[in-house]
Design an enzyme around this catalytic site. Sequence first.
Site: not given
Length: 378
Positions: A331, A176, A272
């Site tokens: 995610h 991320s 995502d």
Amino acid sequence: MMMANLQFFCLLVCSLAIIKTGCAKDNWVEKTIVKNAISKGAVCLDGSPPAYHFQSGFGEGVENWIVQLSGGGWCTNVTDCLDRTRSIYVGSTNIMGPWKFEGLFSINKSENPDFYNWNKVIVRYCDGGAFTGDVEYVDPATNLHFRGARIFEAVMDELLAKGLKNAKNALLSGTSAGGYPTMLYCDHFRSLMPKSKRVKCFADAGHFIHAKNPKQARGFEEVYNALVTLQGSAKALPKECTSKMNPVLCFFPENILQHIKTPIFIAMSAYDYFQVNKTLGHDIFSCIFSRTCTSSQNKTLREFRSEFLTTLPKPHNPKLKGVFIDSFVHHSAIQWRWTIQSGLVVNNVSAPEAFADWYFDRKYWYVIDKKDLPTIPK
């Protein structure tokens, strides 16, 4: 709104990795404070020293290393950053607890056969600026420090002395908000181990694109503009990029990937959920989960997927830049869906298998899910 997004992000992602459940079988690793970091000015938002979680390798993996840059959003103004200093996740190592090692960091051979016995490091994310900030001045009214770039260097210095400099195989990975600095520092990481046999990088769920539609692009533009202005991040960005365009644009992977010389693997969902929510908006984000998307919303999703795919490295040299793009709504997978048993499968290959093959030069995968609409994973 920014804090609401951050809390949502942490609820769905960060807490899964950090909140202790008490299960005896879980592999929880205590934090290690970086020595001499404060004297180098390498500190978290609140001035606390940076930290990481370290688990020693064993057996044939004792000379191999994984260094993971953890994620957790960004703070884009003083209020957001102050709020983070009171978070057990992303702002102050004074209150951070242990981290659960699983997925790529698991010591279970049946779950993680290629990396189970490696030295493993998870670097805590406490600067709010994706390890890029570097501002000397500290406002006494807030005591906020923006020193993410210094944190990266201080951690690397300590790990090199701990044995990383002698690594036979090494991997820099990031998830991320930790995905971008993995790309940013990939070549630098390689340069720290000139004698190592194999050094590669892995960006997990960090390929956030610069949408062509100005309305869709606004969310990430605002974040990255704040990092440049508040955290002084521009000087950490690649000169090959900043010499040609606005530094804000150099936070988008499609503008820096061509400059990376070290092999790097990109794993991401074309849908995502953090990127969909930030770019396409909450209405489309919600209709995916409720399975109520209209034909117009599905058209928007397909168009976004097509645009996302154009930003990826071209498939002509997967040895240098490998890719695994699925269409599942999630995610990050590196810790929660990264075992032989649970890995996401696309075109008859799982993400963990494709990455391991790519890393060890067994097969250079470039995998794109053909499904053009999002799928909810089981």
